[in-house]
Design a protein around this motif. Sequence first.
Motif, PDB file in Angstrom:
ATOM      1  N   ASP A 206     -23.923  18.159  -1.249  1.00 28.13           N
ATOM      2  CA  ASP A 206     -24.987  18.552  -0.402  1.00 28.13           C
ATOM      3  C   ASP A 206     -25.652  19.792  -0.954  1.00 28.13           C
ATOM      4  O   ASP A 206     -24.904  20.604  -1.889  1.00 28.13           O
ATOM      5  CB  ASP A 206     -24.358  19.269   0.876  1.00 28.13           C
ATOM      6  CG  ASP A 206     -25.505  19.427   1.991  1.00 28.13           C
ATOM      7  OD1 ASP A 206     -26.352  20.423   1.867  1.00 28.13           O
ATOM      8  OD2 ASP A 206     -25.359  19.064   3.101  1.00 28.13           O
TER       9      ASP A 206
ATOM     10  N   SER B 297     -22.014  12.858   2.221  1.00 29.06           N
ATOM     11  CA  SER B 297     -23.260  13.213   1.430  1.00 29.06           C
ATOM     12  C   SER B 297     -24.543  13.411   2.140  1.00 29.06           C
ATOM     13  O   SER B 297     -24.709  13.063   3.496  1.00 29.06           O
ATOM     14  CB  SER B 297     -23.643  12.051   0.639  1.00 29.06           C
ATOM     15  OG  SER B 297     -24.906  12.387  -0.086  1.00 29.06           O
ATOM     16  N   ASP B 298     -25.270  14.624   2.054  1.00 31.20           N
ATOM     17  CA  ASP B 298     -26.208  14.868   2.394  1.00 31.20           C
ATOM     18  C   ASP B 298     -27.549  13.920   2.057  1.00 31.20           C
ATOM     19  O   ASP B 298     -27.435  13.088   1.379  1.00 31.20           O
ATOM     20  CB  ASP B 298     -26.932  16.252   2.195  1.00 31.20           C
ATOM     21  CG  ASP B 298     -28.226  16.943   2.775  1.00 31.20           C
ATOM     22  OD1 ASP B 298     -28.243  16.209   3.987  1.00 31.20           O
ATOM     23  OD2 ASP B 298     -28.979  17.858   2.453  1.00 31.20           O
ATOM     24  N   VAL B 299     -28.706  13.581   3.186  1.00 26.63           N
ATOM     25  CA  VAL B 299     -29.270  12.677   2.825  1.00 26.63           C
ATOM     26  C   VAL B 299     -30.648  13.411   2.161  1.00 26.63           C
ATOM     27  O   VAL B 299     -31.255  12.931   1.214  1.00 26.63           O
ATOM     28  CB  VAL B 299     -30.034  12.044   4.221  1.00 26.63           C
ATOM     29  CG1 VAL B 299     -31.322  11.290   3.759  1.00 26.63           C
ATOM     30  CG2 VAL B 299     -29.014  11.167   4.821  1.00 26.63           C
TER      31      VAL B 299
ATOM     32  N   GLY C 195     -30.036  11.062  -0.449  1.00 33.12           N
ATOM     33  CA  GLY C 195     -28.921  10.290  -0.082  1.00 33.12           C
ATOM     34  C   GLY C 195     -28.951   8.691  -0.121  1.00 33.12           C
ATOM     35  O   GLY C 195     -28.054   8.180  -0.600  1.00 33.12           O
TER      36      GLY C 195
ATOM     37  N   PHE D 245     -23.055  10.176   6.141  1.00 33.86           N
ATOM     38  CA  PHE D 245     -24.243  10.775   5.935  1.00 33.86           C
ATOM     39  C   PHE D 245     -24.229  12.045   6.766  1.00 33.86           C
ATOM     40  O   PHE D 245     -24.173  12.015   7.982  1.00 33.86           O
ATOM     41  CB  PHE D 245     -25.506   9.904   6.093  1.00 33.86           C
ATOM     42  CG  PHE D 245     -25.904   9.258   4.858  1.00 33.86           C
ATOM     43  CD1 PHE D 245     -25.416   9.712   3.772  1.00 33.86           C
ATOM     44  CD2 PHE D 245     -26.878   8.187   5.184  1.00 33.86           C
ATOM     45  CE1 PHE D 245     -26.101   8.939   2.627  1.00 33.86           C
ATOM     46  CE2 PHE D 245     -27.432   7.305   4.216  1.00 33.86           C
ATOM     47  CZ  PHE D 245     -27.017   7.768   2.623  1.00 33.86           C
TER      48      PHE D 245
ATOM     49  N   THR E  35     -27.318  14.947   7.922  1.00 36.06           N
ATOM     50  CA  THR E  35     -28.915  15.130   7.634  1.00 36.06           C
ATOM     51  C   THR E  35     -29.172  15.890   8.949  1.00 36.06           C
ATOM     52  O   THR E  35     -28.902  15.713  10.031  1.00 36.06           O
ATOM     53  CB  THR E  35     -29.339  13.560   7.509  1.00 36.06           C
ATOM     54  OG1 THR E  35     -30.741  13.916   7.199  1.00 36.06           O
ATOM     55  CG2 THR E  35     -29.201  12.909   8.719  1.00 36.06           C
TER      56      THR E  35
ATOM     57  N   CYS F 125     -24.324   3.185   4.692  1.00 36.14           N
ATOM     58  CA  CYS F 125     -23.164   4.098   4.882  1.00 36.14           C
ATOM     59  C   CYS F 125     -22.357   3.813   6.107  1.00 36.14           C
ATOM     60  O   CYS F 125     -22.656   2.787   6.941  1.00 36.14           O
ATOM     61  CB  CYS F 125     -23.911   5.305   5.210  1.00 36.14           C
ATOM     62  SG  CYS F 125     -24.848   5.477   7.101  1.00 36.14           S
TER      63      CYS F 125
END
Length: 231
Positions: free
Chosen positions: A11, A55-57, A64, A84, A86, A102
Amino acid sequence: MTNPANILLVDDEPGVRESVQAYLEYSGDFNVKVAGNVAQAWEILEQETPDLVISDVMMPQVDGYEFLGKLREDTRFQSLPVVFLTARGMTSDRIQGYHAGCDAYLSKPFDPEELEAMVKNLLERRKISVQANSESAKLEEIAQEIRELKKQLGQQPIFVTTPSPIKIELTPREQSVLDLVAEGLMNKEIASRLNTSVRNVEKYVSRLFSKTATNSRTELVRFALKHGLTQ
């Protein structure tokens, strides 16, 4: 005590990285490594494969979706669970995330407890999947060994050293199960063929072990072929 699961958090927001890392590591169930962008994430991935990625997008340079696509193209990470995070919570964005591969999608702001529950659920599902694949591989190995054994015994004369044939009384259902075991079928396949439950098949196989004084499917098939209990 189980070892903590290894999590990779990607992120570009320092506040998010710090808060999520602190929350997940507080329970002692997780070790969390953090990366501010995809390039840093790949440096970590090249050193060690985590159990799960968060993970951030919306990230600069590589977002992402591109990161996930790269993960899924690499055989090392194709089955790696990915969550994800976001600020984009629209249905179309979630659908895009699932199409990209994802496993879960959580919109910011989110409840840390929900994230923790999501992570634990994905890790448990992965554990079950790995165990099932391992068991399936073992069963196939046994089936192959039985097939090879039948092939070898079919090519060579069998010398029975006992003074008289061994008489073992088998019920029709036990005989059916024995014949299918000799074909190399596993319990689930036998249950389907005989239209019964796997549990019942396990009971019949256990009885066959007891009646023939054998301890494995390979020994059982060897015994059955040697003494003419099956063809």
